[in-house]
Design a protein around this motif. Structure first.
Motif, mmCIF file in Angstrom:
data_model
loop_
_atom_site.group_PDB
_atom_site.id
_atom_site.type_symbol
_atom_site.label_atom_id
_atom_site.label_comp_id
_atom_site.label_asym_id
_atom_site.label_seq_id
_atom_site.Cartn_x
_atom_site.Cartn_y
_atom_site.Cartn_z
ATOM 1 N N ALA A 307 -32.284 -103.859 1.163
ATOM 2 C CA ALA A 307 -33.635 -104.397 1.348
ATOM 3 C C ALA A 307 -34.657 -103.562 0.582
ATOM 4 O O ALA A 307 -35.564 -104.100 -0.067
ATOM 5 N N ILE A 308 -34.521 -102.244 0.641
ATOM 6 C CA ILE A 308 -35.439 -101.370 -0.105
ATOM 7 C C ILE A 308 -35.318 -101.641 -1.603
ATOM 8 O O ILE A 308 -36.320 -101.819 -2.306
ATOM 9 N N ALA A 309 -34.092 -101.674 -2.110
ATOM 10 C CA ALA A 309 -33.870 -101.860 -3.542
ATOM 11 C C ALA A 309 -34.457 -103.177 -4.033
ATOM 12 O O ALA A 309 -35.115 -103.225 -5.085
ATOM 13 N N VAL A 310 -34.248 -104.243 -3.291
ATOM 14 C CA VAL A 310 -34.743 -105.559 -3.713
ATOM 15 C C VAL A 310 -36.260 -105.586 -3.721
ATOM 16 O O VAL A 310 -36.890 -106.102 -4.663
ATOM 17 N N ASN A 311 -36.885 -105.045 -2.695
ATOM 18 C CA ASN A 311 -38.344 -105.038 -2.636
ATOM 19 C C ASN A 311 -38.944 -104.201 -3.768
ATOM 20 O O ASN A 311 -39.962 -104.575 -4.362
ATOM 21 N N VAL A 312 -38.305 -103.071 -4.072
ATOM 22 C CA VAL A 312 -38.793 -102.235 -5.176
ATOM 23 C C VAL A 312 -38.581 -102.960 -6.509
ATOM 24 O O VAL A 312 -39.441 -102.911 -7.400
ATOM 25 N N ALA A 313 -37.454 -103.653 -6.652
ATOM 26 C CA ALA A 313 -37.191 -104.408 -7.882
ATOM 27 C C ALA A 313 -38.209 -105.529 -8.064
ATOM 28 O O ALA A 313 -38.661 -105.787 -9.185
ATOM 29 N N LYS A 314 -38.579 -106.197 -6.986
ATOM 30 C CA LYS A 314 -39.593 -107.253 -7.058
ATOM 31 C C LYS A 314 -40.914 -106.697 -7.556
ATOM 32 O O LYS A 314 -41.577 -107.285 -8.430
ATOM 33 N N ASN A 315 -41.307 -105.547 -7.034
ATOM 34 C CA ASN A 315 -42.542 -104.905 -7.442
ATOM 35 C C ASN A 315 -42.466 -104.393 -8.884
ATOM 36 O O ASN A 315 -43.468 -104.375 -9.605
ATOM 37 N N TYR A 316 -41.267 -103.993 -9.308
ATOM 38 C CA TYR A 316 -41.054 -103.539 -10.683
ATOM 39 C C TYR A 316 -41.292 -104.689 -11.665
ATOM 40 O O TYR A 316 -41.924 -104.520 -12.709
ATOM 41 N N ILE A 317 -40.774 -105.873 -11.313
ATOM 42 C CA ILE A 317 -40.954 -107.050 -12.169
ATOM 43 C C ILE A 317 -42.404 -107.520 -12.165
ATOM 44 O O ILE A 317 -42.979 -107.858 -13.197
ATOM 45 N N ASP A 318 -42.985 -107.533 -10.974
ATOM 46 C CA ASP A 318 -44.369 -108.002 -10.795
ATOM 47 C C ASP A 318 -45.149 -106.958 -10.005
ATOM 48 O O ASP A 318 -45.115 -106.957 -8.775
ATOM 49 N N PRO A 319 -45.855 -106.045 -10.683
ATOM 50 C CA PRO A 319 -46.586 -104.980 -9.997
ATOM 51 C C PRO A 319 -47.616 -105.488 -8.982
ATOM 52 O O PRO A 319 -48.025 -104.736 -8.089
ATOM 53 N N LYS A 320 -48.021 -106.756 -9.106
ATOM 54 C CA LYS A 320 -48.968 -107.323 -8.149
ATOM 55 C C LYS A 320 -48.287 -107.746 -6.847
ATOM 56 O O LYS A 320 -48.962 -107.985 -5.834
#
Length: 333
Positions: A307-320
């Motif tokens: 869950a942590i990895a996916v949420n961080v990856a989402k933010n990496y793709i879209d910083p907003k």
């Protein structure tokens, strides 16, 4: 082969329990275009391949659940959100292209992704063997390294070799199915969970310690095994129908090292955000080692890391995009 512009938000390497949960979270909770690449021909990882008939007791919400049933439920949960699942396709190379896109080379083709999450369990694993030719000649003819169907041992005389959780668990699982269960361990103490060891010594399982396997006998299949006491050298020949070796597994993580990933022993080094040293590449589950943290090879830990990895990856793709997507109870799934 995937088309060069068939770009995914996240590609998950490994369709074991942590990988399946990560796919659910990425596709279901974060709306990410998700792909799963699995080297084996089935999902579920070790739950499916090594111990499908064993009960698991430490997954929240399940007092106990068969490993194969948990694997199936995780697959159903993940596939409800239609990630692309590709089985029997091992990733052999990982390369960063211009623009930060990751190219994943497999044995069958090429895939492209904005981020990558490695949930490969312990890496490529093979069962540890005795190195005894008399035993190995009966492989799949009475000698086994895993149990896919415990009922095949109904009313059989079964010898199990090992002193860890797997050996003790299988002895307890088969004691009411087999005609007789003999547990052979080379040491005087077991490395299994304390509660299981207590149950073992109060069970009808015949415990032979400190004994080791010396030779296996039979014509077309296994018929008997000679064991010896490594303290007194006493030898005993026991008639058995099956010999189940639970000696652990040999792990190969050389592939990950070749990709330029920093390792900590046999695990990929990650920080608290599950980030590796490669930008946009994450790891979770048994393959991951968080620096400045305690490593626990538990499903519960792996699910949280996913869950942590996916949420961080989402933010990496879209910083907003927010790191925290909200609770599932607040969403219309």
């Amino acid at each position: 082969m995937s088309k060069p512009f068939d770009l995914y938000d996240i590609t998950i390497i490994g369709a074991g329990p942590v990988g399946l949960f990560a796919a659910f979270y990425a596709a279901g909770m974060r709306g990410m275009r998700t792909k799963i690449l699995e080297a084996l021909g089935v999902t579920g990882g070790q739950l499916t391949v090594l111990y499908p008939e064993k009960y698991i007791y430490d997954v929240p919400g399940f007092p106990k659940i068969l490993a194969k049933d948990l694997a199936k439920q995780l697959e159903v949960q993940a596939m409800a959100y239609k990630p692309t699942l590709i089985l029997d396709e091992k990733v052999v190379d990982l390369k960063r292209l211009d623009g930060g896109i990751w190219e994943l080379q497999t044995v069958k083709g090429v895939h492209f992704s904005k981020t990558v999450l490695i949930t490969a369990g312990h890496g490529a694993f093979t069962p540890r063997k005795l190195g005894n030719p008399s035993v190995e000649r009966f492989e799949n003819m009475g000698v086994y390294y895993s149990v896919t169907d415990k009922w095949m041992f109904k009313d059989k005389k079964v010898m199990i070799v090992g002193g860890g959780d797997s050996a003790v668990d299988w002895a307890l699982n088969l004691k009411d199915i087999a005609a007789e269960v003999i547990l052979v361990h080379r040491r005087g103490e077991f490395r299994a969970h304390e509660g299981s060891v207590i149950e073992l010594f109060h069970s009808p399982v015949k415990i032979m310690i400190p004994y080791e396997v010396k030779e296996a006998y039979g014509k077309d299949r296994l018929e008997a095994v000679k064991i010896f006491n490594n303290k007194t050298s006493e030898e005993v020949v026991l008639e058995v129908d099956a010999l189940i070796l639970q000696l652990g597994h040999l792990v190969d993580v050389s592939l990950f090292k070749g990709w330029g990933l920093e390792m900590e022993g046999n695990a990929i080094k990650v920080n608290g955000r599950m980030e590796t040293n490669l930008p946009g590449v994450y790891a979770a589950g048994d393959i991951a080692h968080q620096t400045d943290s305690v490593k626990l090879a538990l499903l519960a830990t792996g699910f949280g890391q996913a869950a942590i990895a996916v949420n961080v990856a989402k933010n990496y793709i879209d910083p907003k995009a927010s790191l925290f997507p909200g609770h599932s109870s607040e969403k219309r799934m």
